[in-house]
Design an enzyme around this catalytic site. Structure first.
Site, PDB file in Angstrom:
ATOM      1  N   ASP A   1       0.854  -1.173   0.000  1.00  0.00           N
ATOM      2  CA  ASP A   1       0.000   0.000   0.000  1.00  0.00           C
ATOM      3  C   ASP A   1       0.900   1.236   0.000  1.00  0.00           C
ATOM      4  O   ASP A   1       2.055   1.182   0.410  1.00  0.00           O
ATOM      5  CB  ASP A   1      -0.929  -0.026   1.220  1.00  0.00           C
ATOM      6  CG  ASP A   1      -2.007   1.034   1.148  1.00  0.00           C
ATOM      7  OD1 ASP A   1      -2.170   1.654   0.077  1.00  0.00           O
ATOM      8  OD2 ASP A   1      -2.692   1.258   2.164  1.00  0.00           O
TER       9      ASP A   1
ATOM     10  N   ASP B   1      -8.430  -7.176   0.297  1.00  0.00           N
ATOM     11  CA  ASP B   1      -7.501  -7.320   1.425  1.00  0.00           C
ATOM     12  C   ASP B   1      -8.156  -6.770   2.676  1.00  0.00           C
ATOM     13  O   ASP B   1      -9.016  -5.891   2.594  1.00  0.00           O
ATOM     14  CB  ASP B   1      -6.206  -6.545   1.166  1.00  0.00           C
ATOM     15  CG  ASP B   1      -6.385  -5.050   1.464  1.00  0.00           C
ATOM     16  OD1 ASP B   1      -5.956  -4.593   2.541  1.00  0.00           O
ATOM     17  OD2 ASP B   1      -6.985  -4.335   0.630  1.00  0.00           O
TER      18      ASP B   1
ATOM     19  N   CYS C   1     -14.795 -27.672   7.140  1.00  0.00           N
ATOM     20  CA  CYS C   1     -13.454 -27.166   6.820  1.00  0.00           C
ATOM     21  C   CYS C   1     -12.418 -28.270   6.996  1.00  0.00           C
ATOM     22  O   CYS C   1     -12.453 -29.017   7.990  1.00  0.00           O
ATOM     23  CB  CYS C   1     -13.106 -25.981   7.710  1.00  0.00           C
ATOM     24  SG  CYS C   1     -11.460 -25.292   7.440  1.00  0.00           S
TER      25      CYS C   1
ATOM     26  N   CYS D   1      -9.073 -27.643   7.126  1.00  0.00           N
ATOM     27  CA  CYS D   1      -7.788 -27.070   7.542  1.00  0.00           C
ATOM     28  C   CYS D   1      -7.231 -27.823   8.745  1.00  0.00           C
ATOM     29  O   CYS D   1      -7.943 -28.558   9.447  1.00  0.00           O
ATOM     30  CB  CYS D   1      -7.917 -25.581   7.842  1.00  0.00           C
ATOM     31  SG  CYS D   1      -8.551 -25.159   9.490  1.00  0.00           S
TER      32      CYS D   1
ATOM     33  N   CYS E   1      -9.149 -27.340  12.085  1.00  0.00           N
ATOM     34  CA  CYS E   1     -10.442 -28.022  12.183  1.00  0.00           C
ATOM     35  C   CYS E   1     -10.284 -29.544  12.221  1.00  0.00           C
ATOM     36  O   CYS E   1     -11.138 -30.244  12.771  1.00  0.00           O
ATOM     37  CB  CYS E   1     -11.335 -27.601  11.020  1.00  0.00           C
ATOM     38  SG  CYS E   1     -11.938 -25.897  11.179  1.00  0.00           S
TER      39      CYS E   1
ATOM     40  N   HIS F   1      -7.162 -20.803  10.801  1.00  0.00           N
ATOM     41  CA  HIS F   1      -8.459 -21.232  10.257  1.00  0.00           C
ATOM     42  C   HIS F   1      -9.105 -20.130   9.430  1.00  0.00           C
ATOM     43  O   HIS F   1      -9.638 -20.385   8.339  1.00  0.00           O
ATOM     44  CB  HIS F   1      -9.411 -21.653  11.374  1.00  0.00           C
ATOM     45  CG  HIS F   1     -10.837 -21.714  10.905  1.00  0.00           C
ATOM     46  ND1 HIS F   1     -11.327 -22.749  10.141  1.00  0.00           N
ATOM     47  CD2 HIS F   1     -11.863 -20.823  11.039  1.00  0.00           C
ATOM     48  CE1 HIS F   1     -12.591 -22.516   9.839  1.00  0.00           C
ATOM     49  NE2 HIS F   1     -12.939 -21.356  10.361  1.00  0.00           N
TER      50      HIS F   1
END
Length: 410
Positions: A113, A288, A326, A328, A331, A357
């Protein structure tokens, strides 16, 4: 009213779909569904797929997560902030270590940025005029003048794949039409100074930022002025600052419809999952926000129905994962009951696990959006997401408006 373009319901990667090429970025739309599009964006450090969510690493690191973890989660681009990185540790030091990629051990895409957002977040420490913005450091009190030329020089040293033009940012909730008018025209003047100062155009793509507050006339003026510069991509700024959501939707819809179809469109500061879904339906490509990791530090996990607040007592004896759908690592390994007391005691490990997560959730969400676009089922995907968020049918006006502008019937 906003010139919504008519899109084919579905497309395959061929010469009939929009594409563009610039020295440090190529962009190819590979499928469209209504206004939504799935695209391939090739940067010097990574071939990205959009729509995509980019985690924010303000000072070069995403809080609570390692670069290796972000790769494992298949993040394509992460963000750094010019103001904060120049303030500490300094762009000269980063450049001396081989640039931001080497400094952070991140091999994929990076975006920095310009520092313009700090005109809002550090407004009480900022003095803005035609030259640039003078900040008083929140850490040691020293003053730093950030001009368009200085912002670009710092970003050239940092070496991100995509760099942002310095813009004059006004809080979207400000009640000062004259200030919005001034900032819109100044942002257009500053883009020419940024382009002239850019020393690495074959390695870094410079994106201008559309401003104009919530005023359609000013947004149109900003878009026309910036599009005339034929940039590799464009950002939509000045939102996600507390404005009403109906106005937010109208601005996103206007800008995505008016900006070039063959260039990436980046809505800055967007991290709420439903916002990502609806903005994608309106034709945006990149997002973002610190939201997924910041909210994780308060024990809030992102789930298809919205947010699960792990600190709530109802989860003390709940042996399910954060999100049963999920896959991941968190999880598959930990339960809500395990995380509940850690969050209660503010144990940092819990924040890291929920951050992991939440970023996994955003990456899975954008993969699902891309898949829905490519399969021609984006409208069904949006309807399902809205139904999950509002199971009682009490769909807010702003969501209904977004769907109407995307030509999606609820």
């Amino acid at each position: 009213k906003f010139g919504v373009p008519k899109m084919p319901s579905r497309g395959a990667a061929d010469e009939t779909l929009p594409s563009s090429s610039s020295p440090a970025l190529t962009f190819q739309v590979i499928a469209q569904c209504g206004r939504a599009r799935s695209s391939r964006m090739t940067l010097p450090h990574h071939e990205c797929r959009t729509p995509m969510f980019m985690p924010v690493g303000t000072q070069g690191s995403v809080k609570g997560l390692t670069s290796r973890q972000l790769q494992d989660l298949d993040c394509h681009v992460i963000l750094g902030n010019t103001y904060h990185l120049e303030n500490r540790p300094g762009s000269e030091l980063v450049a001396g270590m081989g640039g931001l990629h080497e400094f952070t051990a991140w091999p994929r895409g990076m975006l920095t940025d310009s520092g313009g957002f700090q005109m809002v977040s550090l407004l009480h420490l900022a003095d803005i005029n035609e030259d640039g913005v003078t900040f008083q450091s929140p850490t040691d009190g020293h003053r730093m003048l950030l001009t368009p030329e200085h912002s670009i020089a710092v970003q050239n040293r940092l070496g991100a794949d995509i760099i942002m033009a310095l813009d004059d940012v006004v809080p979207s909730t400000a009640a000062d039409p004259a200030r919005f008018e001034e900032a819109t025209h100044r942002t257009t003047r500053w883009i020419d100074r940024c382009i002239a100062a850019h020393k690495r155009p074959t390695e870094q793509s410079l994106f201008p930022i559309v401003q104009g507050g919530l005023d359609p006339r000013l947004r149109e003026l900003s878009i026309k002025g910036l599009v005339a510069r034929d940039a590799p991509g464009y950002a939509i700024g000045g939102l996600a600052g507390g404005e009403d959501k109906v106005s937010f939707v109208r601005v996103v819809s206007q800008c995505t419809a008016a900006l070039p179809m063959d260039k990436p469109k980046y809505v800055m500061g967007i991290g709420y999952p439903l916002d990502i879904i609806l903005c994608s339906a309106l034709g945006a490509d990149m997002y973002d926000s610190v939201y997924p990791t910041r909210t994780a530090r308060f024990g809030a996990a992102l789930v298809p129905e919205g947010v699960l607040r792990v600190k709530n007592q109802e989860f003390a004896n709940d042996f399910r994962p954060l999100d049963p759908s999920c896959a991941c690592m968190v999880c598959k390994t930990y339960t809500r009951a395990y995380l509940h007391p850690l969050v209660h005691r503010n144990i940092g490990f819990a924040a890291s696990l929920i951050s992991y997560h939440n970023i996994a959730y955003t990456q899975r969400l954008t993969r699902e959006i891309r898949s829905a676009i490519e399969q021609g089922t984006m409208h069904d995907f949006v309807r399902k997401a809205v139904a999950l968020h509002f199971p009682n049918g009490d769909v807010p006006d702003w969501v209904q408006l977004a769907c109407e502008l995307a030509e999606i019937s609820l």
